[in-house]
Design a protein around this motif. Structure first.
Motif, short mmCIF file in Angstrom:
data_model
loop_
_atom_site.label_atom_id
_atom_site.label_comp_id
_atom_site.label_asym_id
_atom_site.label_seq_id
_atom_site.Cartn_x
_atom_site.Cartn_y
_atom_site.Cartn_z
N GLN A 85 -4.52 9.55 -12.10
CA GLN A 85 -3.18 9.13 -12.54
C GLN A 85 -2.88 7.67 -12.18
O GLN A 85 -1.80 7.17 -12.47
N TYR A 86 -3.84 7.02 -11.54
CA TYR A 86 -3.61 5.64 -11.10
C TYR A 86 -4.68 4.71 -11.64
O TYR A 86 -5.81 5.14 -11.87
N ASP A 87 -4.31 3.44 -11.82
CA ASP A 87 -5.37 2.51 -12.23
C ASP A 87 -5.79 1.58 -11.10
O ASP A 87 -6.67 0.75 -11.27
N ALA A 88 -5.17 1.73 -9.92
CA ALA A 88 -5.62 0.99 -8.74
C ALA A 88 -5.12 1.68 -7.48
O ALA A 88 -4.07 2.33 -7.50
N VAL A 89 -5.87 1.55 -6.41
CA VAL A 89 -5.46 2.11 -5.12
C VAL A 89 -5.41 0.98 -4.10
O VAL A 89 -6.34 0.17 -4.02
N LEU A 90 -4.31 0.92 -3.35
CA LEU A 90 -4.23 -0.01 -2.22
C LEU A 90 -4.45 0.83 -0.97
O LEU A 90 -3.63 1.70 -0.64
N SER A 91 -5.58 0.61 -0.30
CA SER A 91 -5.87 1.38 0.91
C SER A 91 -5.42 0.61 2.13
O SER A 91 -5.80 -0.55 2.32
N LEU A 92 -4.61 1.28 2.96
CA LEU A 92 -4.17 0.63 4.21
C LEU A 92 -5.06 1.07 5.37
O LEU A 92 -4.70 0.88 6.54
N ALA A 93 -6.20 1.70 5.05
CA ALA A 93 -7.14 2.08 6.11
C ALA A 93 -7.94 0.85 6.53
O ALA A 93 -7.82 -0.22 5.92
N CYS A 94 -8.77 1.02 7.55
CA CYS A 94 -9.64 -0.08 7.96
C CYS A 94 -10.69 -0.30 6.88
O CYS A 94 -10.75 0.43 5.89
N GLY A 95 -11.55 -1.28 7.07
CA GLY A 95 -12.58 -1.59 6.07
C GLY A 95 -13.48 -0.41 5.77
O GLY A 95 -14.04 -0.31 4.67
N VAL A 96 -13.64 0.49 6.73
CA VAL A 96 -14.47 1.68 6.51
C VAL A 96 -13.81 2.57 5.46
O VAL A 96 -14.45 3.01 4.49
N GLY A 97 -12.53 2.81 5.63
CA GLY A 97 -11.80 3.68 4.70
C GLY A 97 -11.79 3.11 3.29
O GLY A 97 -11.99 3.84 2.31
N VAL A 98 -11.57 1.80 3.19
CA VAL A 98 -11.55 1.16 1.87
C VAL A 98 -12.90 1.38 1.18
O VAL A 98 -12.97 1.76 0.00
N GLN A 99 -13.99 1.22 1.95
CA GLN A 99 -15.32 1.36 1.36
C GLN A 99 -15.64 2.81 1.01
O GLN A 99 -16.31 3.08 0.01
N PHE A 100 -15.18 3.76 1.84
CA PHE A 100 -15.41 5.17 1.51
C PHE A 100 -14.70 5.54 0.21
O PHE A 100 -15.25 6.24 -0.64
N LEU A 101 -13.47 5.05 0.04
CA LEU A 101 -12.75 5.34 -1.22
C LEU A 101 -13.48 4.71 -2.40
O LEU A 101 -13.63 5.32 -3.46
N ALA A 102 -13.96 3.48 -2.19
CA ALA A 102 -14.67 2.78 -3.28
C ALA A 102 -15.96 3.51 -3.65
O ALA A 102 -16.35 3.57 -4.82
N GLU A 103 -16.62 4.09 -2.64
CA GLU A 103 -17.87 4.82 -2.91
C GLU A 103 -17.57 6.16 -3.59
O GLU A 103 -18.32 6.61 -4.46
N ASP A 104 -16.49 6.80 -3.17
CA ASP A 104 -16.17 8.14 -3.71
C ASP A 104 -15.55 8.08 -5.10
O ASP A 104 -15.67 9.03 -5.86
N TYR A 105 -14.85 6.99 -5.38
CA TYR A 105 -14.17 6.89 -6.68
C TYR A 105 -14.67 5.63 -7.37
O TYR A 105 -14.02 4.58 -7.37
N LYS A 106 -15.85 5.74 -7.92
CA LYS A 106 -16.60 4.57 -8.40
C LYS A 106 -15.93 3.81 -9.53
O LYS A 106 -16.13 2.61 -9.68
N ASN A 107 -15.12 4.50 -10.35
CA ASN A 107 -14.51 3.81 -11.49
C ASN A 107 -13.09 3.31 -11.18
O ASN A 107 -12.36 2.94 -12.08
N LYS A 108 -12.74 3.36 -9.91
CA LYS A 108 -11.36 3.00 -9.55
C LYS A 108 -11.36 1.76 -8.66
O LYS A 108 -12.05 1.71 -7.65
N PRO A 109 -10.60 0.72 -9.02
CA PRO A 109 -10.52 -0.44 -8.12
C PRO A 109 -9.74 -0.08 -6.85
O PRO A 109 -8.64 0.45 -6.94
N ILE A 110 -10.35 -0.35 -5.70
CA ILE A 110 -9.70 -0.07 -4.42
C ILE A 110 -9.48 -1.41 -3.72
O ILE A 110 -10.42 -2.19 -3.57
N PHE A 111 -8.25 -1.68 -3.30
CA PHE A 111 -7.95 -2.96 -2.65
C PHE A 111 -7.57 -2.75 -1.19
O PHE A 111 -6.93 -1.76 -0.86
N PRO A 112 -7.96 -3.68 -0.32
CA PRO A 112 -7.58 -3.55 1.10
C PRO A 112 -6.16 -4.07 1.33
O PRO A 112 -5.79 -5.11 0.81
N GLY A 113 -5.40 -3.30 2.11
CA GLY A 113 -4.03 -3.73 2.43
C GLY A 113 -3.89 -4.23 3.86
O GLY A 113 -2.82 -4.65 4.27
N VAL A 114 -4.99 -4.14 4.62
CA VAL A 114 -4.95 -4.65 6.00
C VAL A 114 -6.17 -5.53 6.26
O VAL A 114 -7.16 -5.45 5.53
#
Lengths: 222, 130
Positions: A85-114
């Protein structure tokens, strides 16, 4: 814990300004404790983003969620039924969390918020300080429980250096000299004789010099 | 004292200005407030020692955010006055109201934007949360 600090809102806006359906995803782990990316910070960032988009005359959706941990797949999987339902995710997790989301949801842009900063602890409310650099070979047993890798600006193994003055580091007077702390602690413990045996050069292979690392605990594997 | 102050000031009562959080101030702007001010006790007079000083920091934090998101930090303010200063309360209400009138309505009102959002939990769908 992993210490992070919120990115400036204008930098976040710059990353997200072209999207229309945004999910702000916090993490209930370390970044909640260091007040950078928990549910409370999700509410603040999401509200600021909605205000920005409203004043810009845009009809953008900015939803909020926080996961137990973004560095563990059972929890990142909890976004599976929502992320389409989203076309982008802003992750406020550490760099590990941002990368896990990017790996798990390959077609979704994930941006770091911290900005992920270091491994440290809470000194007092609103103040976090560094304690560990994850060198992969802990020598705290020999240094009175004070880490020269994290606490000495030069990461010296046989300090202090000539820049130590009145217990302060030459890099900045606000920094305590790590080796001064070690000396005082070993004196307290009656272990000053440790200074008589020089420490051998450190094998940095277990640190970043060996490339990205992995830890395997065979007994825990399925 | 039967003092009059502008009717466009909506008062939200809290036990201490230290209860005010960043997100409360932002939500007010998100919901269309033209300006928000926090009226705390005089500095040094907080019953809880530092509640008003905490509010001051949070107002400054929100000011910075508002500057960066197109609203303008001058729309939020912190005032300090004691419970015995009724005339000052009315004066501040007039002062802030006048300042906001000069700035005009919140940019949100004329922009036609309709950004919205819901708070989700991992176990619920967006439809359930809405």
């Amino acid at each position: 814990m992993i210490i992070a600090e919120p990115k400036p809102i204008d930098e976040i806006i710059d990353s997200l300004k072209d999207f229309n359906r945004i999910l702000v995803a916090g993490c209930d782990g370390c970044v909640t404790v260091c007040e950078a990316g928990g549910m409370k910070e999700v509410e603040v960032v999401a509200s600021a983003l909605r205000i920005y988009f409203k004043q810009a005359g845009r009809a953008v959706t900015v939803d909020e969620i926080s996961l137990t941990r973004q560095c563990d797949r059972p929890y990142t999987a909890q976004l599976a039924d929502k992320i389409d339902q989203y076309d982008a995710v802003l992750s406020l997790a550490c760099g590990v969390g941002v990368q896990f989301l990017a790996e798990d949801y390959k077609n979704k842009p994930i941006f770091p918020g911290v900005n992920t900063c270091f491994m440290g602890g809470t000194e007092e409310k609103g103040l976090w300080t560094e304690r560990c650099q994850g060198c992969g070979k802990c020598i705290l047993a020999n240094t009175g429980g004070i880490c020269p890798i994290a606490r000495c600006s030069k990461r010296m193994l046989n300090g202090p250096c000539g820049g130590s003055s009145d217990g302060r580091c030459e890099v900045n007077k606000d920094i305590a000299c790590g080796w001064h702390l070690i000396y005082e602690r070993l004196k307290e413990l009656g272990q000053l004789d440790r200074f008589e045996t020089p420490t051998d050069p450190k094998d940095w292979n277990t640190s970043r010099d060996g490339g990205p690392r992995k830890v395997i605990k065979e007994v825990s594997r399925l | 004292m039967r003092l009059s102050y502008p009717t466009n000031v909506k008062i939200v009562k809290l036990p201490c200005s230290g209860r005010v959080d960043v997100v409360h101030l932002l939500k007010a702007f998100e919901d269309g407030a033209d300006g928000v001010y926090v009226a705390g006790c005089l500095e040094g007079d907080c019953h809880y020692q530092v509640g008003n000083l905490r509010a001051k920091k949070r107002v400054a934090y929100v000011k910075d955010i508002l500057d960066k998101i197109g609203i303008g930090g001058e729309r939020v303010a912190m005032y300090n006055l004691s419970a015995g200063q009724g005339p000052r309360f009315a004066e501040i209400a007039r002062e802030m109201s006048e300042k906001i009138k000069q700035l005009g309505p919140t940019p949100l009102r004329k922009s036609g934007g309709s950004a919205k959002g819901v708070k989700l939990t991992p176990g619920t769908t967006k439809e359930e949360a809405a």
